[in-house]
Write a protein that holds these residues in place. Structure first.
Motif, PDB file in Angstrom:
ATOM      1  N   PRO A  81       0.845  -1.190   0.000  1.00  0.00           N
ATOM      2  CA  PRO A  81       0.000   0.000   0.000  1.00  0.00           C
ATOM      3  C   PRO A  81       0.884   1.245   0.000  1.00  0.00           C
ATOM      4  O   PRO A  81       1.915   1.282   0.693  1.00  0.00           O
ATOM      5  N   GLU A  83       0.747   4.162   1.315  1.00  0.00           N
ATOM      6  CA  GLU A  83       1.000   4.814   2.590  1.00  0.00           C
ATOM      7  C   GLU A  83       1.936   3.999   3.479  1.00  0.00           C
ATOM      8  O   GLU A  83       2.652   4.562   4.312  1.00  0.00           O
ATOM      9  N   GLU A  84       1.983   2.681   3.296  1.00  0.00           N
ATOM     10  CA  GLU A  84       2.924   1.858   4.033  1.00  0.00           C
ATOM     11  C   GLU A  84       4.318   1.955   3.413  1.00  0.00           C
ATOM     12  O   GLU A  84       5.322   2.017   4.117  1.00  0.00           O
ATOM     13  N   ARG A  87       6.297   5.029   4.587  1.00  0.00           N
ATOM     14  CA  ARG A  87       6.818   4.975   5.954  1.00  0.00           C
ATOM     15  C   ARG A  87       7.954   3.955   6.084  1.00  0.00           C
ATOM     16  O   ARG A  87       8.926   4.183   6.804  1.00  0.00           O
ATOM     17  N   ARG A 148       1.520  -5.003   6.960  1.00  0.00           N
ATOM     18  CA  ARG A 148       1.291  -3.749   7.671  1.00  0.00           C
ATOM     19  C   ARG A 148       2.543  -3.406   8.477  1.00  0.00           C
ATOM     20  O   ARG A 148       3.153  -4.261   9.121  1.00  0.00           O
ATOM     21  N   LYS A 226      -5.653  -1.431   9.607  1.00  0.00           N
ATOM     22  CA  LYS A 226      -5.723  -0.679   8.347  1.00  0.00           C
ATOM     23  C   LYS A 226      -4.369  -0.047   8.040  1.00  0.00           C
ATOM     24  O   LYS A 226      -3.620   0.326   8.954  1.00  0.00           O
ATOM     25  N   PRO A 227      -4.012   0.092   6.749  1.00  0.00           N
ATOM     26  CA  PRO A 227      -2.710   0.676   6.394  1.00  0.00           C
ATOM     27  C   PRO A 227      -2.662   2.174   6.673  1.00  0.00           C
ATOM     28  O   PRO A 227      -3.685   2.836   6.800  1.00  0.00           O
ATOM     29  N   GLY A 228      -1.439   2.688   6.769  1.00  0.00           N
ATOM     30  CA  GLY A 228      -1.251   4.127   6.916  1.00  0.00           C
ATOM     31  C   GLY A 228      -1.230   4.628   8.344  1.00  0.00           C
ATOM     32  O   GLY A 228      -1.175   5.835   8.582  1.00  0.00           O
ATOM     33  N   HIS A 229      -1.244   3.736   9.318  1.00  0.00           N
ATOM     34  CA  HIS A 229      -1.253   4.142  10.724  1.00  0.00           C
ATOM     35  C   HIS A 229       0.148   4.584  11.143  1.00  0.00           C
ATOM     36  O   HIS A 229       1.136   3.926  10.819  1.00  0.00           O
TER      37      HIS A 229
END
Length: 246
Positions: A81, A83-84, A87, A148, A226-229
């Motif tokens: 993903p 957003e993952e 990071r 994740r 959920k992704p992006g955390h």
């Protein structure tokens, strides 16, 4: 990265110092926390490292190891993903999609090699890269959208080995094939599935216990992961143990 200047981020990622004062860069590494949600409590997979190992001998750990940059060239059924990926790649001059991809794929490969678990989907898969022939033989194409990002930690200075480790997580449901004989390297002994609380009572490194606490708190708020955390980033700076969010 909250609470850090750009210079501090670059130093944390790219520079640290060995006992003799020489500049030293911790090596990228990846570890995978597999989660089993089939019962009333979420369980995690851990295994004991051989006592002959120089790094964390005899400790229970998650499957993982040093990142092989060449893993970024391994084909996959799905991508991380976005957003993952951002990071995991980090910041500074070394940040790139290829770095994030290599880290993620290293976690998948090490989980196969150490635990005999192939994460991906049933689909024809071809590569000549070392460490991936089990995926070829069993017709499993690695799938990165299942992963994740849950934590990052840099080994403190003065240790026999130093790593910049990304802790990733995936569900046991994402395992396409479980080899009954385990992984080909046999690097982990006594593989077992334990509840998070029971895993914290095992002979695990302090950072593993800390990451399990963080993971439990996240699962309580976001059971689907959920992704992006934002995730915690641990490291030592000027003899101080720091935690920031990335």
């Amino acid at each position: 990265m909250e609470g850090m200047t750009r210079a501090e981020v670059d130093k944390a990622e790219n520079k640290d110092f060995a006992l003799g004062g020489r500049p030293m860069r911790p090596r990228d590494a990846a570890t995978l926390i597999l989660l089993d949600r089939s019962g009333p409590e979420v369980k995690v997979l851990i295994g004991r490292r051989h006592r002959a190992h120089a790094f964390m001998p005899g400790r229970f750990v998650f499957p993982g190891g040093r990142t092989d940059p060449h893993d970024s060239r391994v084909p996959t059924a799905t991508s991380l993903p976005a957003e993952e990926e951002m990071r995991i790649a980090g910041t500074g001059s070394r940040a790139s999609a290829a770095r994030a991809r290599a880290i993620a794929l290293s976690a998948v490969r090490e989980t196969y090699e150490e635990a005999g678990l192939l994460i991906g989907i049933a689909a024809p898969f071809r590569t000549t890269r070392p460490g991936w022939q089990g995926f070829v033989e069993h017709g499993v194409s690695p799938a990165l959208d299942r992963l994740r990002f849950v934590a990052r930690a840099i080994t403190p200075p003065g240790r026999v080995r130093r790593y910049d480790t990304r802790f990733l997580a995936a569900w046991r449901d994402d395992v396409a094939v479980e080899l009954p004989e385990g992984g080909p390297t046999n690097e982990l002994e006594e593989l077992c599935w334990l509840s998070i609380e029971d895993a914290k009572k095992a002979e695990i490194p302090a950072i593993t216990r800390t990451v399990l606490d963080e993971l439990k708190a996240r699962l309580d708020k976001d059971p689907a992961l959920k992704p992006g955390h934002p995730v915690p980033f641990y490291r030592m700076t000027r003899n101080r143990f720091l935690r920031d969010l990335v």
